[in-house]
Design an enzyme around this catalytic site. Structure first.
Site, PDB file in Angstrom:
ATOM      1  N   LYS A  60       0.862  -1.179  -0.089  1.00  0.00           N
ATOM      2  CA  LYS A  60      -0.133   0.115  -0.036  1.00  0.00           C
ATOM      3  C   LYS A  60       0.966   1.037  -0.281  1.00  0.00           C
ATOM      4  O   LYS A  60       1.880   1.189   0.799  1.00  0.00           O
ATOM      5  CB  LYS A  60      -0.774   0.071   1.133  1.00  0.00           C
ATOM      6  CG  LYS A  60      -1.896   1.109   1.297  1.00  0.00           C
ATOM      7  CD  LYS A  60      -2.847   0.992   2.560  1.00  0.00           C
ATOM      8  CE  LYS A  60      -3.892   1.968   2.549  1.00  0.00           C
ATOM      9  NZ  LYS A  60      -4.819   1.860   3.695  1.00  0.00           N
ATOM     10  N   SER A 135      -9.822   1.754   2.861  1.00  0.00           N
ATOM     11  CA  SER A 135      -9.072   2.678   2.045  1.00  0.00           C
ATOM     12  C   SER A 135      -7.842   1.812   1.097  1.00  0.00           C
ATOM     13  O   SER A 135      -7.461   2.143   0.253  1.00  0.00           O
ATOM     14  CB  SER A 135      -8.254   3.723   2.852  1.00  0.00           C
ATOM     15  OG  SER A 135      -7.319   3.057   3.544  1.00  0.00           O
ATOM     16  N   SER A 159      -9.815  -0.540   6.773  1.00  0.00           N
ATOM     17  CA  SER A 159      -9.368  -0.290   5.368  1.00  0.00           C
ATOM     18  C   SER A 159      -8.633  -1.585   4.914  1.00  0.00           C
ATOM     19  O   SER A 159      -8.083  -1.490   3.687  1.00  0.00           O
ATOM     20  CB  SER A 159      -8.283   0.862   5.696  1.00  0.00           C
ATOM     21  OG  SER A 159      -9.075   1.930   5.510  1.00  0.00           O
TER      22      SER A 159
HETATM   23  N1  GLN Z   1     -13.068   4.260   6.075  1.00  0.00           N
HETATM   24  C1  GLN Z   1     -12.482   4.732   7.247  1.00  0.00           C
HETATM   25  C2  GLN Z   1     -11.987   5.921   7.389  1.00  0.00           C
HETATM   26  O1  GLN Z   1     -12.519   6.674   6.269  1.00  0.00           O
HETATM   27  C3  GLN Z   1     -11.312   3.623   7.621  1.00  0.00           C
HETATM   28  C4  GLN Z   1     -10.211   4.065   7.007  1.00  0.00           C
HETATM   29  C5  GLN Z   1      -8.979   3.268   7.477  1.00  0.00           C
HETATM   30  O2  GLN Z   1      -9.089   1.941   8.108  1.00  0.00           O
HETATM   31  N2  GLN Z   1      -7.932   3.541   7.162  1.00  0.00           N
HETATM   32  O3  GLN Z   1     -11.417   6.694   8.130  1.00  0.00           O
END
Ligand code: GLN
Length: 454
Positions: A60, A135, A159
């Site tokens: 990532k 994400s 995410s």
């Molecule tokens: N969707 C969540 C957010 O927008 C989690 C994101 C994540 O786990 N990095 O914060």
């Protein structure tokens, strides 16, 4: 098969599908081929080979890789070449994997659909009109599309697990502190964990085995013994006690998703496990708590992107303050700005007690919900997300609807416990993820249940 051939196969697959999937921000073709050549010299000799010898992996783009551009899918870091490797990247190197490239994400890991990437949107390989989740959307899509064997993602509020669910692959969020965060660009430091994404539970366990363990470079890294995860994959779940929170299968969960989760529970029952409904009464506060805490931490963590130390700097500023302002205004996308504003507000004097402090207290209650259930049960099971992958564009104009999609993954980060998402069937042609949650540092059991079910 030589490592060079394997790596070539990975790039061939990428050139075949990448136009549609768009999972990669940066490819490491030259570097990967060079590594492959070196590893090939070892083949045919007696030299000891690592557990994951020669396997193509994707990383990532918020995990720093020395000399390989690391952008967090943000314009502000568009040209950032790190001078060091994250600890997980070093460990993958020691395991003799080959880094194929860096994977697209929501900018600074803020989002649930990849639509917040500062560059382009990754698409779901099952249906390219749908999001891959986020994400870590690029991390999940690249594995699902067969571009890499496995990948690393990061999980602050879901995410790793939610994109794994949306793309029909396996994704683990380890216990907070199990995997070093050194070199992971911080979003919300008290919640962030790096986690493996793979096609099978076995691969996932292999990958965790090679990245887990104490690291002096991360002060929140736990000093615990790392068990042999593979020896846990026995297929035996007889007598295991499963808790199913009623809040996780109730209102807001799509019928097709609920059905698949119920079928999975029946299958586990057949294997000799038992399950009962329980309550995690503070679940309903998790989304609000998370978005206050995560945004507060983010507002502090992202202060370092000021146009001086890293990346993008705006031209034509008349003085220093204006240069900061312009660089940040032009460099950050809308969602990142929204979080910085929310977090700065929640931390400001006069509001701190009402928001940040209150959220910290509720976080404790959410953690205690889990502690209580784990007194009587081995694992907690529910869906990973309330829906299957939604359509690109469907939720992007309404941040709150997007935030609520994280309702089943967020409590796990707040409690710091481990959880895996494993595919448990299709609903309307799209994958459904089963979430298996364990006690702190009980990844072994989480893997065992996931593997028996798989
Ligand atoms: N969707 C969540 C957010 O927008 C989690 C994101 C994540 O786990 N990095 O914060």
């Amino acid at each position: 098969l030589s490592v060079s051939e394997l790596v070539q196969a990975s790039y061939d697959r990428i050139s075949h599908v990448e136009e549609k999937v768009k999972a990669f921000v940066t490819l490491n073709e030259e570097g990967a081929k060079e590594t492959a050549r070196k590893l090939d010299e070892k083949l045919g000799t007696d030299a000891a080979r690592g557990l994951l010898f020669g396997l193509p992996v994707g990383v990532k783009d918020n995990i720093v890789t020395k000399g390989l551009r690391t952008t967090c899918s943000s314009k502000i870091l568009e040209n950032y070449d790190p001078v060091h490797n994250a600890t997980v990247v070093e460990r993958l190197r020691n395991a003799e994997t080959v880094t194929i490239g860096k994977l697209n994400m929501d900018e600074f890991a803020m989002g649930s659909s990849n639509e917040n990437s500062g560059f382009f949107k990754t698409r779901n390989p099952w249906n390219t009109e749908h999001v891959p989740g986020g994400s870590s959307g690029g991390s999940a899509a690249s594995v699902a599309a067969g571009e890499v064997f496995f990948s690393l993602g990061s999980d602050t509020g879901g995410s790793v697990r939610q994109p794994a669910a949306f793309c029909g692959v396996v994704g683990l969020k380890p216990t907070y502190g199990l995997v070093s965060r050194y070199g992971l660009v911080a979003f919300a430091s008290s919640l962030d964990q790096i986690g493996p994404i793979s096609k099978t539970v076995e691969d996932n366990a292999f990958l965790l085995q090679s990245i887990a363990g104490h690291d002096n470079l991360d002060s929140t890294s736990a000093n615990v013994d790392i068990p042999d995860y593979l020896s846990q994959l026995t297929g035996d779940v007889k007598g295991l006690k499963i808790a199913v929170p009623k809040e996780y299968i109730g209102e807001g969960v799509e019928e097709g998703v609920r059905e698949k989760v119920m079928e999975a529970l029946k299958q586990l029952e057949k294997l000799g496990a038992t399950w009962e409904e329980v309550s995690l009464p503070h679940s309903k506060y998790a989304v609000a708590t998370y978005y206050l805490l995560a945004s507060s931490e983010a507002s502090a963590n992202l202060a370092r992107f000021d146009g001086v130390r890293y990346g993008y700097r705006a031209d034509d500023a008349e003085n220093l303050i204006e240069m900061y302002k312009k660089s940040r205004s032009e460099g950050f996308g809308d969602e990142v700005k929204r979080r910085i504003m929310l977090g700065t507000f929640a931390l400001s004097s006069g509001y701190y007690d009402a928001y940040y402090k209150k959220a910290q207290q509720v976080r404790t209650l959410i953690k205690q919900d889990f502690d209580k259930v784990f007194e009587d049960y081995d694992v907690v099971i529910g869906p990973t997300a309330p829906t299957t992958a939604f359509k690109i564009g469907e939720k992007i104009d309404d941040p709150l609807t997007m935030y609520v999609n994280d309702i089943l993954t967020i409590p796990i980060n707040l409690a710091g416990v481990p959880a895996i998402s494993v595919p448990c069937g299709l609903s309307n042609g799209l994958p459904v993820g089963l979430q298996i949650i364990g006690k702190h540092f009980d990844e072994g059991k989480v893997f065992r249940v996931a593997h028996a079910f798989e």
